[in-house]
Scaffold this motif. Sequence first.
Motif, PDB file in Angstrom:
ATOM      1  N   ALA A  14       0.832  -1.205   0.000  1.00  0.00           N
ATOM      2  CA  ALA A  14       0.000   0.000   0.000  1.00  0.00           C
ATOM      3  C   ALA A  14       0.866   1.255   0.000  1.00  0.00           C
ATOM      4  O   ALA A  14       0.616   2.197  -0.773  1.00  0.00           O
ATOM      5  CB  ALA A  14      -0.926  -0.005   1.214  1.00  0.00           C
ATOM      6  N   HIS A  15       1.874   1.287   0.846  1.00  0.00           N
ATOM      7  CA  HIS A  15       2.736   2.467   0.901  1.00  0.00           C
ATOM      8  C   HIS A  15       3.502   2.659  -0.409  1.00  0.00           C
ATOM      9  O   HIS A  15       3.678   3.794  -0.870  1.00  0.00           O
ATOM     10  CB  HIS A  15       3.708   2.369   2.074  1.00  0.00           C
ATOM     11  CG  HIS A  15       3.052   2.610   3.397  1.00  0.00           C
ATOM     12  ND1 HIS A  15       2.471   3.806   3.735  1.00  0.00           N
ATOM     13  CD2 HIS A  15       2.886   1.797   4.463  1.00  0.00           C
ATOM     14  CE1 HIS A  15       1.970   3.727   4.946  1.00  0.00           C
ATOM     15  NE2 HIS A  15       2.209   2.501   5.413  1.00  0.00           N
ATOM     16  N   THR A  16       3.927   1.564  -1.008  1.00  0.00           N
ATOM     17  CA  THR A  16       4.618   1.647  -2.294  1.00  0.00           C
ATOM     18  C   THR A  16       3.696   2.227  -3.357  1.00  0.00           C
ATOM     19  O   THR A  16       4.071   3.099  -4.136  1.00  0.00           O
ATOM     20  CB  THR A  16       5.134   0.257  -2.715  1.00  0.00           C
ATOM     21  OG1 THR A  16       6.021  -0.231  -1.699  1.00  0.00           O
ATOM     22  CG2 THR A  16       5.854   0.310  -4.040  1.00  0.00           C
ATOM     23  N   ARG A  17       2.455   1.752  -3.383  1.00  0.00           N
ATOM     24  CA  ARG A  17       1.477   2.251  -4.356  1.00  0.00           C
ATOM     25  C   ARG A  17       1.230   3.741  -4.176  1.00  0.00           C
ATOM     26  O   ARG A  17       1.264   4.527  -5.122  1.00  0.00           O
ATOM     27  CB  ARG A  17       0.174   1.471  -4.201  1.00  0.00           C
ATOM     28  CG  ARG A  17      -1.064   2.139  -4.785  1.00  0.00           C
ATOM     29  CD  ARG A  17      -1.149   1.950  -6.282  1.00  0.00           C
ATOM     30  NE  ARG A  17      -2.047   2.824  -6.984  1.00  0.00           N
ATOM     31  CZ  ARG A  17      -3.359   2.880  -6.908  1.00  0.00           C
ATOM     32  NH1 ARG A  17      -3.993   2.107  -6.090  1.00  0.00           N
ATOM     33  NH2 ARG A  17      -4.051   3.700  -7.656  1.00  0.00           N
ATOM     34  N   TRP A  18       0.951   4.167  -2.945  1.00  0.00           N
ATOM     35  CA  TRP A  18       0.595   5.557  -2.720  1.00  0.00           C
ATOM     36  C   TRP A  18       1.794   6.487  -2.839  1.00  0.00           C
ATOM     37  O   TRP A  18       1.643   7.687  -3.059  1.00  0.00           O
ATOM     38  CB  TRP A  18      -0.116   5.732  -1.385  1.00  0.00           C
ATOM     39  CG  TRP A  18      -1.440   5.042  -1.411  1.00  0.00           C
ATOM     40  CD1 TRP A  18      -1.862   4.030  -0.607  1.00  0.00           C
ATOM     41  CD2 TRP A  18      -2.519   5.290  -2.322  1.00  0.00           C
ATOM     42  NE1 TRP A  18      -3.121   3.626  -0.959  1.00  0.00           N
ATOM     43  CE2 TRP A  18      -3.552   4.384  -2.010  1.00  0.00           C
ATOM     44  CE3 TRP A  18      -2.718   6.172  -3.377  1.00  0.00           C
ATOM     45  CZ2 TRP A  18      -4.751   4.355  -2.710  1.00  0.00           C
ATOM     46  CZ3 TRP A  18      -3.921   6.134  -4.071  1.00  0.00           C
ATOM     47  CH2 TRP A  18      -4.920   5.227  -3.731  1.00  0.00           C
ATOM     48  N   PRO A  22       0.114   9.920  -8.446  1.00  0.00           N
ATOM     49  CA  PRO A  22       0.091  11.378  -8.574  1.00  0.00           C
ATOM     50  C   PRO A  22      -1.227  12.006  -8.121  1.00  0.00           C
ATOM     51  O   PRO A  22      -1.234  13.164  -7.699  1.00  0.00           O
ATOM     52  CB  PRO A  22       0.313  11.611 -10.062  1.00  0.00           C
ATOM     53  CG  PRO A  22      -0.141  10.360 -10.715  1.00  0.00           C
ATOM     54  CD  PRO A  22       0.111   9.248  -9.737  1.00  0.00           C
ATOM     55  N   ASP A  23      -2.333  11.274  -8.190  1.00  0.00           N
ATOM     56  CA  ASP A  23      -3.637  11.850  -7.855  1.00  0.00           C
ATOM     57  C   ASP A  23      -4.465  10.835  -7.074  1.00  0.00           C
ATOM     58  O   ASP A  23      -5.209  10.037  -7.647  1.00  0.00           O
ATOM     59  CB  ASP A  23      -4.361  12.265  -9.137  1.00  0.00           C
ATOM     60  CG  ASP A  23      -5.643  13.038  -8.862  1.00  0.00           C
ATOM     61  OD1 ASP A  23      -6.055  13.142  -7.682  1.00  0.00           O
ATOM     62  OD2 ASP A  23      -6.233  13.540  -9.834  1.00  0.00           O
ATOM     63  N   ARG A  24      -4.352  10.872  -5.754  1.00  0.00           N
ATOM     64  CA  ARG A  24      -5.082   9.914  -4.912  1.00  0.00           C
ATOM     65  C   ARG A  24      -6.592  10.044  -5.081  1.00  0.00           C
ATOM     66  O   ARG A  24      -7.302   9.055  -5.083  1.00  0.00           O
ATOM     67  CB  ARG A  24      -4.723  10.113  -3.441  1.00  0.00           C
ATOM     68  CG  ARG A  24      -3.360   9.638  -3.087  1.00  0.00           C
ATOM     69  CD  ARG A  24      -3.141   9.790  -1.604  1.00  0.00           C
ATOM     70  NE  ARG A  24      -1.802   9.348  -1.267  1.00  0.00           N
ATOM     71  CZ  ARG A  24      -1.456   8.930  -0.072  1.00  0.00           C
ATOM     72  NH1 ARG A  24      -2.324   8.935   0.902  1.00  0.00           N
ATOM     73  NH2 ARG A  24      -0.227   8.546   0.163  1.00  0.00           N
ATOM     74  N   LYS A  26      -8.361  10.955  -7.644  1.00  0.00           N
ATOM     75  CA  LYS A  26      -8.791  10.313  -8.885  1.00  0.00           C
ATOM     76  C   LYS A  26      -8.660   8.792  -8.799  1.00  0.00           C
ATOM     77  O   LYS A  26      -9.524   8.059  -9.287  1.00  0.00           O
ATOM     78  CB  LYS A  26      -7.955  10.842 -10.053  1.00  0.00           C
ATOM     79  CG  LYS A  26      -8.369  10.300 -11.391  1.00  0.00           C
ATOM     80  CD  LYS A  26      -7.517  10.905 -12.495  1.00  0.00           C
ATOM     81  CE  LYS A  26      -7.862  10.277 -13.835  1.00  0.00           C
ATOM     82  NZ  LYS A  26      -6.991  10.791 -14.898  1.00  0.00           N
ATOM     83  N   ALA A  27      -7.609   8.317  -8.170  1.00  0.00           N
ATOM     84  CA  ALA A  27      -7.380   6.867  -8.062  1.00  0.00           C
ATOM     85  C   ALA A  27      -8.448   6.177  -7.222  1.00  0.00           C
ATOM     86  O   ALA A  27      -8.804   5.027  -7.484  1.00  0.00           O
ATOM     87  CB  ALA A  27      -5.997   6.598  -7.467  1.00  0.00           C
ATOM     88  N   LEU A  28      -8.971   6.884  -6.227  1.00  0.00           N
ATOM     89  CA  LEU A  28      -9.957   6.280  -5.330  1.00  0.00           C
ATOM     90  C   LEU A  28     -11.404   6.505  -5.763  1.00  0.00           C
ATOM     91  O   LEU A  28     -12.320   5.921  -5.191  1.00  0.00           O
ATOM     92  CB  LEU A  28      -9.761   6.812  -3.908  1.00  0.00           C
ATOM     93  CG  LEU A  28      -8.476   6.348  -3.239  1.00  0.00           C
ATOM     94  CD1 LEU A  28      -8.271   7.067  -1.915  1.00  0.00           C
ATOM     95  CD2 LEU A  28      -8.491   4.852  -3.044  1.00  0.00           C
ATOM     96  N   GLN A  29     -11.617   7.343  -6.773  1.00  0.00           N
ATOM     97  CA  GLN A  29     -12.985   7.648  -7.205  1.00  0.00           C
ATOM     98  C   GLN A  29     -13.783   6.410  -7.612  1.00  0.00           C
ATOM     99  O   GLN A  29     -14.944   6.283  -7.223  1.00  0.00           O
ATOM    100  CB  GLN A  29     -12.986   8.684  -8.331  1.00  0.00           C
ATOM    101  CG  GLN A  29     -14.360   9.247  -8.617  1.00  0.00           C
ATOM    102  CD  GLN A  29     -14.960   9.951  -7.405  1.00  0.00           C
ATOM    103  OE1 GLN A  29     -14.306  10.776  -6.781  1.00  0.00           O
ATOM    104  NE2 GLN A  29     -16.190   9.610  -7.069  1.00  0.00           N
ATOM    105  N   PRO A  30     -13.223   5.467  -8.360  1.00  0.00           N
ATOM    106  CA  PRO A  30     -14.003   4.268  -8.701  1.00  0.00           C
ATOM    107  C   PRO A  30     -14.469   3.481  -7.462  1.00  0.00           C
ATOM    108  O   PRO A  30     -15.586   2.968  -7.441  1.00  0.00           O
ATOM    109  CB  PRO A  30     -13.043   3.435  -9.546  1.00  0.00           C
ATOM    110  CG  PRO A  30     -12.101   4.427 -10.130  1.00  0.00           C
ATOM    111  CD  PRO A  30     -11.935   5.474  -9.064  1.00  0.00           C
ATOM    112  N   ALA A  31     -13.642   3.435  -6.437  1.00  0.00           N
ATOM    113  CA  ALA A  31     -14.030   2.738  -5.212  1.00  0.00           C
ATOM    114  C   ALA A  31     -15.176   3.467  -4.512  1.00  0.00           C
ATOM    115  O   ALA A  31     -16.141   2.839  -4.045  1.00  0.00           O
ATOM    116  CB  ALA A  31     -12.841   2.602  -4.267  1.00  0.00           C
ATOM    117  N   ARG A  32     -15.090   4.796  -4.451  1.00  0.00           N
ATOM    118  CA  ARG A  32     -16.169   5.575  -3.826  1.00  0.00           C
ATOM    119  C   ARG A  32     -17.471   5.418  -4.616  1.00  0.00           C
ATOM    120  O   ARG A  32     -18.548   5.251  -4.032  1.00  0.00           O
ATOM    121  CB  ARG A  32     -15.774   7.050  -3.735  1.00  0.00           C
ATOM    122  CG  ARG A  32     -14.833   7.346  -2.591  1.00  0.00           C
ATOM    123  CD  ARG A  32     -14.683   8.841  -2.363  1.00  0.00           C
ATOM    124  NE  ARG A  32     -14.070   9.510  -3.502  1.00  0.00           N
ATOM    125  CZ  ARG A  32     -12.770   9.571  -3.722  1.00  0.00           C
ATOM    126  NH1 ARG A  32     -11.944   9.021  -2.889  1.00  0.00           N
ATOM    127  NH2 ARG A  32     -12.296  10.194  -4.779  1.00  0.00           N
TER     128      ARG A  32
END
Length: 87
Positions: A14-18, A22-24, A26-32
């Motif tokens: 997780a830490h490696t990914r984050w 560049p844009d958390r 945007k990356a999390l929008q599909p999950a929300r």
Amino acid sequence: MTPAQRTMRASLAAHTRWAVEPDREKALQPARDGLLARFERQVDPDGVLPPAERARRAESARKAFYRSMQLKSSRARAARRGASGTA
């Protein structure tokens, strides 16, 4: 691999990914969006409610879900305190 090692491996991933994302937001929008859709299906499985009413009910279902998680967490913490003999 022990449970603790699996937890460390997951945390590392997780830490490696984050670290390189560049844009958390945007990356999390599909999950929300997916979570919101889940609550909308829960309160209106047939899709017959007006959108505003469905959204209002879905928000209440979301709040209820998170409150139930808070309650479970509180009970687990209380049980651990009781098991360890400390208050």
